[in-house]
Motif scaffolding. Sequence first.
Motif, PDB file in Angstrom:
ATOM      1  N   SER A 769     -37.273  28.051  61.718  1.00 40.29           N
ATOM      2  CA  SER A 769     -38.312  28.600  62.591  1.00 40.29           C
ATOM      3  C   SER A 769     -37.830  29.804  63.372  1.00 40.29           C
ATOM      4  O   SER A 769     -38.625  30.677  63.744  1.00 40.29           O
ATOM      5  N   GLY A 770     -36.507  29.833  63.635  1.00 48.39           N
ATOM      6  CA  GLY A 770     -35.983  30.927  64.457  1.00 48.39           C
ATOM      7  C   GLY A 770     -36.429  30.847  65.905  1.00 48.39           C
ATOM      8  O   GLY A 770     -36.317  31.852  66.638  1.00 48.39           O
ATOM      9  N   ASP A 771     -36.912  29.687  66.349  1.00 53.05           N
ATOM     10  CA  ASP A 771     -37.371  29.564  67.728  1.00 53.05           C
ATOM     11  C   ASP A 771     -36.188  29.778  68.683  1.00 53.05           C
ATOM     12  O   ASP A 771     -35.159  29.081  68.596  1.00 53.05           O
ATOM     13  N   PRO A 772     -36.301  30.724  69.627  1.00 54.41           N
ATOM     14  CA  PRO A 772     -35.153  31.061  70.487  1.00 54.41           C
ATOM     15  C   PRO A 772     -34.708  29.906  71.374  1.00 54.41           C
ATOM     16  O   PRO A 772     -33.513  29.771  71.652  1.00 54.41           O
ATOM     17  N   GLN A 773     -35.648  29.051  71.807  1.00 52.00           N
ATOM     18  CA  GLN A 773     -35.274  27.941  72.679  1.00 52.00           C
ATOM     19  C   GLN A 773     -34.441  26.907  71.912  1.00 52.00           C
ATOM     20  O   GLN A 773     -33.420  26.424  72.405  1.00 52.00           O
ATOM     21  N   LEU A 774     -34.876  26.566  70.699  1.00 48.85           N
ATOM     22  CA  LEU A 774     -34.116  25.610  69.884  1.00 48.85           C
ATOM     23  C   LEU A 774     -32.764  26.188  69.480  1.00 48.85           C
ATOM     24  O   LEU A 774     -31.744  25.502  69.524  1.00 48.85           O
ATOM     25  N   LEU A 775     -32.764  27.438  69.054  1.00 52.39           N
ATOM     26  CA  LEU A 775     -31.496  28.082  68.677  1.00 52.39           C
ATOM     27  C   LEU A 775     -30.521  28.054  69.838  1.00 52.39           C
ATOM     28  O   LEU A 775     -29.327  27.733  69.673  1.00 52.39           O
ATOM     29  N   SER A 776     -31.004  28.378  71.025  1.00 51.14           N
ATOM     30  CA  SER A 776     -30.133  28.409  72.201  1.00 51.14           C
ATOM     31  C   SER A 776     -29.550  27.037  72.497  1.00 51.14           C
ATOM     32  O   SER A 776     -28.362  26.907  72.811  1.00 51.14           O
ATOM     33  N   ALA A 777     -30.381  25.991  72.382  1.00 52.28           N
ATOM     34  CA  ALA A 777     -29.907  24.639  72.674  1.00 52.28           C
ATOM     35  C   ALA A 777     -28.775  24.235  71.740  1.00 52.28           C
ATOM     36  O   ALA A 777     -27.751  23.697  72.180  1.00 52.28           O
ATOM     37  N   PHE A 778     -28.938  24.489  70.452  1.00 51.18           N
ATOM     38  CA  PHE A 778     -27.898  24.099  69.491  1.00 51.18           C
ATOM     39  C   PHE A 778     -26.674  25.003  69.569  1.00 51.18           C
ATOM     40  O   PHE A 778     -25.541  24.545  69.417  1.00 51.18           O
ATOM     41  N   GLN A 779     -26.869  26.287  69.777  1.00 45.32           N
ATOM     42  CA  GLN A 779     -25.738  27.212  69.823  1.00 45.32           C
ATOM     43  C   GLN A 779     -24.862  26.988  71.045  1.00 45.32           C
ATOM     44  O   GLN A 779     -23.653  27.216  71.005  1.00 45.32           O
ATOM     45  N   SER A 780     -25.474  26.504  72.129  1.00 47.72           N
ATOM     46  CA  SER A 780     -24.693  26.252  73.344  1.00 47.72           C
ATOM     47  C   SER A 780     -24.126  24.843  73.396  1.00 47.72           C
ATOM     48  O   SER A 780     -23.402  24.495  74.328  1.00 47.72           O
ATOM     49  N   GLY A 781     -24.477  24.023  72.411  1.00 41.09           N
ATOM     50  CA  GLY A 781     -23.955  22.665  72.369  1.00 41.09           C
ATOM     51  C   GLY A 781     -24.682  21.691  73.276  1.00 41.09           C
ATOM     52  O   GLY A 781     -24.184  20.603  73.563  1.00 41.09           O
ATOM     53  N   GLU A 782     -25.871  22.047  73.749  1.00 42.02           N
ATOM     54  CA  GLU A 782     -26.636  21.141  74.607  1.00 42.02           C
ATOM     55  C   GLU A 782     -27.118  19.920  73.826  1.00 42.02           C
ATOM     56  O   GLU A 782     -27.238  19.952  72.600  1.00 42.02           O
TER      57      GLU A 782
END
Length: 978
Positions: A769-782
């Motif tokens: 999806s490229g959704d920025p919120q989901l990407l950010s959560a996984f990339q930051s390890g949340e």
Amino acid sequence: MARLFVLDAMGLAYRAYYAFIRRPLINSRGENTSAIFGLANTALKIRREEKPDFWALAWDGPGPTFRHERFPDYKATRKPMPADLLAQIPALEDLAAALGLPVLEIPGAEADDVMATLAVRGAGAGHEVALVTSDKDMVQLVGERVRLLSPSAREDFVWVDRAAVREKWGVDPGQVRDVLALMGDTSDNVPGVPGVGEKTAAELIREFGSLEALYRRLGEVKRDSLRASLEAHREQADLSRELVTVKTDLDLPWTIEDLRVGAIRRDLLLELAKRYEIVRLRSVAEQMGVGEEAAGAPPPRRSMERRGTAAETPAPGVKLAGPAPTPASAPAAAPARAPTPAAAPAPAPAPPPLAPTPGPSSAPVSGAAVQVALDLWSGAAMPEQARADLEALTASLHEVRARSVHGLALLPVLEEGDSPRGAPVGLALAARDGTASYLPLRHEGGPNFDPGRLRDWLGPSLADPASPKVAHDLKACLHALHRLGWTLAGLDFDLHLGSFVCDPMRDHSLDGLARDFLGETLPPLAPPPARGRPRTPLTARPAREVAAAAALRAQRLFPLADALRGQIQSREQTPLYERIEHPLIVVLFEMEREGVLLDRAVLRELAVRAGEEIERLRRELLVLAGEEINLESGPQVAKVLFETLKLKPGGKTPGGALSTRSDVLEDLAAAHPFPARLLEYRVLAKLKSTYLDSLPLAADPRDGRVRTTFEQAGAATGRLASSDPNLQNIPMRTPQGRAIRHAFVASPGSVLVGADYSQIELRLMAHLSGDPQLLSAFQSGEDVHESTARRIFNVTGPLDPALRARAKVVNFGIIYGMGARSLSSQMGIGLDEAQEFIAHYFRVYAGVREYLDRMVTDARRRGFVETLLGRRRYLPGLASPHGAERSLAERAAINTPIQGSAADLMKLAMIRVRGALKPLHPSARLLLQVHDELLLECPAGEASAVSERVRAEMEGCFALNVPLRVTVGRGPSWFDVH
């Protein structure tokens, strides 16, 4: 007597289209080709088997008919032609032209009238006439020289003569129109007489002889209500008779001689086959010589205006359609993708001629063959018939072995009901040129080859990696030959998997593939049993009886493999097959052969405890019910729930009884303890019977290991399935279910290693999806569920675990296309609240909403969806007029790319893990794959190194925009791994 066959064009097209409606034939452009394929098969079958002298394809002519003038509502209730059938009409005309099949139509006349007039003319000229149709109106034409060839099942046609008409209708053919006049015809909106069905109409005509006689003697009709209806609707009955009576006097401006069977135009047939990717037609075209082509330029296309496509205005009179138009008239084919050198298959050749049936006279027997037969014979004495059979089989085997350098097709013959790992009754082999043979191994009456001696003689060919091997199921071949102590190398192509990657929803059986690609019905290995008698085992059948069918089935494997390779390439599935599905065959074979050690004492203890708990629950339930009942009886349980306890019913069974399904009990559990305890009772009873009692019986008594069978083509998404026993569905939500994993243990000196992908489907959703919120959560390890809960509920401080649980439900539910009603049920909240929850979720994750909408839109346009690695799933239900079917297809369009991509990555990880461990840790072995988890066994001293290697391979198997994460654990049992 010359033979004239007249085919009902639209009747046959509709029949073919709906024969495949549950698994339509779809080409790489997403076009439905079912009608083209079906009509081609029918026409070729008639041309080949019936050998007509004259033939024609009859269409409805453009414009209204006299029936519409007499009755404007004639056929008014018919639904429009499905769009994907309408799109095939031009190709059907092209097909007829390529097959030398004249196409006939007359403006203002139905195909039935054209067929009827031809039938009368043909019979009058002394010809035998066959009308290929299922239209009941045509029954009235059956006579001494006219019969119907009527479709009765998907592949079969039956002849309908006078006797057949009398048997079905109870009247003579000439009286059928009067029966139809009384009963009417809902499909054509012919009114008939109200209250008169087929049975009554036939009885009346049989008694009175005709419609006219019936009305002359109407007073003799005994039933008052029937007599009154007949009297009140006399004009309607006369009109209906006029509508159902086919015209036999049309002015036909051609002669029967104009309909002589024409030569097949190889060039046009080949062009059509390539354009629509129909391998059957391509094979027919390629096996023809150039001399078989028809001469002359094709005439202009006839008008298609009446079927809703733009075309020139039809000229008055009749058009006798000939060969197809130039290819420019059809939509341009998509440009071919340049294949990689390793992936470029040869064009699918025509099926080779059938080899002689293996048997005593199938081939000349040389002295060498006699000696080999004696050397390979497994018995102490050889009866004369067995000696002749064995000599002939050996002679054909000589021929196959001599040609094995160009490839071998293998077909293990297993006893019905045997495990795929069972010892074969025999083995059929075929070479690429069609030479075939059968090796009897376990026939009780002989003759049989000795497997050990046969291995020494044939083994080098089977173990030669330079000799490509094809089979319908290569994994089954590996197991069968392993049981014999033979080695198989050079695995080249698996038909079952090749069919699966092209279209996961179609019939992948050998019989289904032969029918769909070659237009053939393969002979069974044994005739069906007589009614009421058990089937004779293959081992009890003489080898010569099994040999012919087995060898012929093996013979068809190479043509089918070539056909499937061509379709795989045209549908751009070659990388998926070569990178994932084919390499996985050996991985799964080794896992199935290895199995996992089972501690049966653990299961016995769990079974005792479960039995005690089940008995306690049973006694409690009987007290709650207030009477002695059978808890396994749905009606008795329903009586307690809805009559004694007065609880609210929650639906009915298909038979009309009140339902006691689990979902109904769950809804009732809050209202009374009886349904709550009954749920516990059922879950525990099923757990005990399915696993605690059954798993010990599934363990191999020789080594205590239990071996499951993995099915690569078990789900449309590509996920692996497990069976016999199913080890993927061991429940994990209850303590009793989790405890079962204590019984799966490591061998002495070894440990089990478990590696589990963390939230792989959500990570794939973020990537796709490229959704920025989901990407950010996984990339930051949340923690993605916590992150979702904070965003949706706007929480900045400590988070209530209940809110995280809600966020987790919707996170995973979105992947499966969950709606508000399902969310409401799972969360225990109101429907309005669930709808608002989903709406707020998509406001936060707008990229996810956009992606899901795009998936459905693209799927509707293309006809399929794709996974990250290119696996396709065709979804004809997206175009369905039925809302439920369309909704189901839309959910599949949403969840298949996510679930299918997860399945592809897991398969890729299994291949990488095996490849990495083989050279570094050869004692480490993959045992199980369950959902997103791999279970391995390795020496205890290598556990750390194996764990890190497995983690590295699984996390690095494919690059995403978010990191893949794997949790690895180890211990003496599967339970301890987690």
